[in-house]
Write a protein that holds these residues in place. Structure first.
Motif, PDB file in Angstrom:
ATOM      1  N   ALA A  67      63.226  22.273  84.078  1.00  0.00           N
ATOM      2  CA  ALA A  67      64.476  21.511  83.955  1.00  0.00           C
ATOM      3  C   ALA A  67      65.425  22.211  82.982  1.00  0.00           C
ATOM      4  CB  ALA A  67      64.181  20.085  83.493  1.00  0.00           C
ATOM      5  N   ALA A  68      64.896  22.692  81.866  1.00  0.00           N
ATOM      6  CA  ALA A  68      65.720  23.408  80.884  1.00  0.00           C
ATOM      7  C   ALA A  68      66.229  24.718  81.471  1.00  0.00           C
ATOM      8  CB  ALA A  68      64.919  23.664  79.612  1.00  0.00           C
ATOM      9  N   ARG A  69      65.383  25.401  82.210  1.00  0.00           N
ATOM     10  CA  ARG A  69      65.775  26.655  82.867  1.00  0.00           C
ATOM     11  C   ARG A  69      66.938  26.409  83.821  1.00  0.00           C
ATOM     12  NH1 ARG A  69      63.791  28.833  87.982  1.00  0.00           N
ATOM     13  NH2 ARG A  69      63.952  31.085  87.978  1.00  0.00           N
ATOM     14  N   SER A  70      66.822  25.375  84.624  1.00  0.00           N
ATOM     15  CA  SER A  70      67.877  25.039  85.583  1.00  0.00           C
ATOM     16  C   SER A  70      69.179  24.687  84.869  1.00  0.00           C
ATOM     17  CB  SER A  70      67.413  23.874  86.455  1.00  0.00           C
ATOM     18  OG  SER A  70      68.425  23.477  87.327  1.00  0.00           O
ATOM     19  N   ALA A  71      69.075  23.902  83.809  1.00  0.00           N
ATOM     20  CA  ALA A  71      70.272  23.524  83.051  1.00  0.00           C
ATOM     21  C   ALA A  71      70.925  24.747  82.416  1.00  0.00           C
ATOM     22  CB  ALA A  71      69.912  22.495  81.980  1.00  0.00           C
ATOM     23  N   MET A  72      70.121  25.633  81.865  1.00  0.00           N
ATOM     24  CA  MET A  72      70.677  26.840  81.251  1.00  0.00           C
ATOM     25  C   MET A  72      71.345  27.735  82.287  1.00  0.00           C
ATOM     26  SD  MET A  72      70.398  26.801  77.986  1.00  0.00           S
ATOM     27  CE  MET A  72      70.546  28.508  77.481  1.00  0.00           C
ATOM     28  N   HIS A  73      70.755  27.839  83.463  1.00  0.00           N
ATOM     29  CA  HIS A  73      71.376  28.640  84.519  1.00  0.00           C
ATOM     30  C   HIS A  73      72.718  28.039  84.922  1.00  0.00           C
ATOM     31  CE1 HIS A  73      67.355  30.570  85.969  1.00  0.00           C
ATOM     32  NE2 HIS A  73      67.734  30.992  84.787  1.00  0.00           N
ATOM     33  N   SER A  74      72.779  26.726  84.978  1.00  0.00           N
ATOM     34  CA  SER A  74      74.027  26.062  85.338  1.00  0.00           C
ATOM     35  C   SER A  74      75.086  26.238  84.247  1.00  0.00           C
ATOM     36  CB  SER A  74      73.763  24.580  85.588  1.00  0.00           C
ATOM     37  OG  SER A  74      74.945  23.919  85.914  1.00  0.00           O
ATOM     38  N   ILE A  75      74.678  26.073  83.005  1.00  0.00           N
ATOM     39  CA  ILE A  75      75.617  26.181  81.881  1.00  0.00           C
ATOM     40  C   ILE A  75      76.161  27.598  81.754  1.00  0.00           C
ATOM     41  CG2 ILE A  75      75.793  26.102  79.356  1.00  0.00           C
ATOM     42  CD1 ILE A  75      73.696  23.804  79.497  1.00  0.00           C
ATOM     43  N   SER A  77      55.903  27.669  79.208  1.00  0.00           N
ATOM     44  CA  SER A  77      57.233  27.049  79.216  1.00  0.00           C
ATOM     45  C   SER A  77      57.995  27.002  77.895  1.00  0.00           C
ATOM     46  CB  SER A  77      57.157  25.650  79.808  1.00  0.00           C
ATOM     47  OG  SER A  77      57.196  25.748  81.185  1.00  0.00           O
ATOM     48  N   PRO A  78      57.628  26.157  76.935  1.00  0.00           N
ATOM     49  CA  PRO A  78      58.486  26.067  75.750  1.00  0.00           C
ATOM     50  C   PRO A  78      58.497  27.355  74.930  1.00  0.00           C
ATOM     51  CG  PRO A  78      56.582  24.633  75.505  1.00  0.00           C
ATOM     52  CD  PRO A  78      56.520  25.236  76.870  1.00  0.00           C
ATOM     53  N   PHE A  79      57.391  28.072  74.942  1.00  0.00           N
ATOM     54  CA  PHE A  79      57.329  29.319  74.178  1.00  0.00           C
ATOM     55  C   PHE A  79      58.235  30.380  74.802  1.00  0.00           C
ATOM     56  CE2 PHE A  79      53.163  27.249  73.658  1.00  0.00           C
ATOM     57  CZ  PHE A  79      53.257  26.963  72.314  1.00  0.00           C
ATOM     58  N   TYR A  80      58.208  30.462  76.123  1.00  0.00           N
ATOM     59  CA  TYR A  80      59.080  31.416  76.806  1.00  0.00           C
ATOM     60  C   TYR A  80      60.538  31.019  76.635  1.00  0.00           C
ATOM     61  CZ  TYR A  80      61.499  34.009  80.421  1.00  0.00           C
ATOM     62  OH  TYR A  80      62.393  34.807  81.089  1.00  0.00           O
ATOM     63  N   PHE A  81      60.829  29.732  76.725  1.00  0.00           N
ATOM     64  CA  PHE A  81      62.206  29.267  76.544  1.00  0.00           C
ATOM     65  C   PHE A  81      62.721  29.710  75.177  1.00  0.00           C
ATOM     66  CE2 PHE A  81      65.458  26.301  75.223  1.00  0.00           C
ATOM     67  CZ  PHE A  81      66.279  26.258  76.334  1.00  0.00           C
ATOM     68  N   ASN A  82      61.924  29.496  74.148  1.00  0.00           N
ATOM     69  CA  ASN A  82      62.317  29.884  72.792  1.00  0.00           C
ATOM     70  C   ASN A  82      62.497  31.399  72.686  1.00  0.00           C
ATOM     71  OD1 ASN A  82      62.649  29.115  69.890  1.00  0.00           O
ATOM     72  ND2 ASN A  82      60.957  30.547  69.703  1.00  0.00           N
ATOM     73  N   TYR A  83      61.551  32.136  73.219  1.00  0.00           N
ATOM     74  CA  TYR A  83      61.623  33.600  73.193  1.00  0.00           C
ATOM     75  C   TYR A  83      62.880  34.086  73.906  1.00  0.00           C
ATOM     76  CZ  TYR A  83      60.632  38.363  74.707  1.00  0.00           C
ATOM     77  OH  TYR A  83      60.727  39.697  74.981  1.00  0.00           O
ATOM     78  N   ARG A  84      63.151  33.519  75.065  1.00  0.00           N
ATOM     79  CA  ARG A  84      64.296  33.951  75.879  1.00  0.00           C
ATOM     80  C   ARG A  84      65.620  33.623  75.191  1.00  0.00           C
ATOM     81  NH1 ARG A  84      66.540  37.106  77.700  1.00  0.00           N
ATOM     82  NH2 ARG A  84      67.587  37.149  79.692  1.00  0.00           N
ATOM     83  N   SER A 121      66.658  19.813  74.018  1.00  0.00           N
ATOM     84  CA  SER A 121      67.243  19.028  75.110  1.00  0.00           C
ATOM     85  C   SER A 121      68.582  18.437  74.694  1.00  0.00           C
ATOM     86  CB  SER A 121      66.290  17.909  75.536  1.00  0.00           C
ATOM     87  OG  SER A 121      65.106  18.447  76.056  1.00  0.00           O
ATOM     88  N   ALA A 122      68.662  17.945  73.473  1.00  0.00           N
ATOM     89  CA  ALA A 122      69.920  17.375  72.984  1.00  0.00           C
ATOM     90  C   ALA A 122      71.017  18.442  72.933  1.00  0.00           C
ATOM     91  CB  ALA A 122      69.712  16.752  71.604  1.00  0.00           C
ATOM     92  N   ILE A 123      70.667  19.633  72.497  1.00  0.00           N
ATOM     93  CA  ILE A 123      71.654  20.724  72.421  1.00  0.00           C
ATOM     94  C   ILE A 123      72.103  21.133  73.822  1.00  0.00           C
ATOM     95  CG2 ILE A 123      72.000  23.135  71.747  1.00  0.00           C
ATOM     96  CD1 ILE A 123      69.971  22.547  69.435  1.00  0.00           C
ATOM     97  N   ILE A 124      71.158  21.267  74.728  1.00  0.00           N
ATOM     98  CA  ILE A 124      71.497  21.637  76.111  1.00  0.00           C
ATOM     99  C   ILE A 124      72.415  20.585  76.726  1.00  0.00           C
ATOM    100  CG2 ILE A 124      70.555  21.904  78.442  1.00  0.00           C
ATOM    101  CD1 ILE A 124      68.067  23.178  77.086  1.00  0.00           C
ATOM    102  N   ASN A 125      72.098  19.324  76.524  1.00  0.00           N
ATOM    103  CA  ASN A 125      72.916  18.262  77.111  1.00  0.00           C
ATOM    104  C   ASN A 125      74.310  18.203  76.490  1.00  0.00           C
ATOM    105  OD1 ASN A 125      71.036  17.528  78.989  1.00  0.00           O
ATOM    106  ND2 ASN A 125      70.154  15.908  77.742  1.00  0.00           N
ATOM    107  N   ARG A 126      74.422  18.511  75.207  1.00  0.00           N
ATOM    108  CA  ARG A 126      75.755  18.578  74.584  1.00  0.00           C
ATOM    109  C   ARG A 126      76.567  19.706  75.203  1.00  0.00           C
ATOM    110  NH1 ARG A 126      73.571  17.778  69.511  1.00  0.00           N
ATOM    111  NH2 ARG A 126      73.706  19.979  69.006  1.00  0.00           N
TER     112      ARG A 126
END
Length: 152
Positions: free
Chosen positions: A105-113, A133-140, A40-45
């Motif tokens: 929320a992370a998916r949406s942020a990544m799509h926006s970024i 969720s978190p496992f797929y996020f990491n895999y993706r 989350s910190a990395i995404i927000n940065r």
């Protein structure tokens, strides 16, 4: 190609998926809270602006509920009873729901970024986000950066 400064996004590629699953199991989910805090910190940065950032509560929920879930599990082992069993089940359910909320929320942020469109290779699938969720996020994330590394 990207909407924001993505130089930080390479930091998201952090751990192999099988190691993440093992750590999540060994730590009874506490590792997932750490993983979510870190990612989350990395995404927000990378997001910079408020429109692409993860809501603070979406990252905070799993961090609060992971220890609560573990404590209720331990309490159930030490003092078995119907009430503590229900509390443990509720805490576990809330923790799992918080993981899904963070995942979307992370998916949406990544799509926006990344400005990921409907058919973009950078797009995160909604079904897999819902299921793991978190496992797929990491895999993706690992897959995206592996593809970029190979293409370079």
């Amino acid at each position: 190609m990207y909407n924001h400064d993505t130089s930080h996004l390479a930091e998201l590629r952090y751990i192999e998926s099988w190691k993440m699953v093992a750590l999540a199991l060994v730590t009874f989910g506490l590792y997932l809270a750490y993983f979510i805090r870190r990612q989350s910190a990395i995404i927000n940065r990378a997001a910079g602006t408020a429109d692409a950032r993860l809501p603070a509560w979406a990252a905070a929920l799993p961090q609060l509920l992971a220890p609560a879930s573990l404590l209720t599990f331990i309490a159930q082992l030490l003092v078995p009873g119907e009430l503590i069993e229900h509390v443990d089940q509720a805490a576990g359910l809330l923790f799992n729901i918080s993981l899904v909320i963070w995942g979307f929320a992370a998916r949406s942020a990544m799509h926006s970024i990344t400005a990921a469109g409907e058919r973009s290779k950078l797009r995160f699938d909604g079904i897999w986000t819902l299921l793991i969720s978190p496992f797929y996020f990491n895999y993706r994330v690992n897959g995206i950066f592996e593809e970029e590394r190979i293409a370079a």
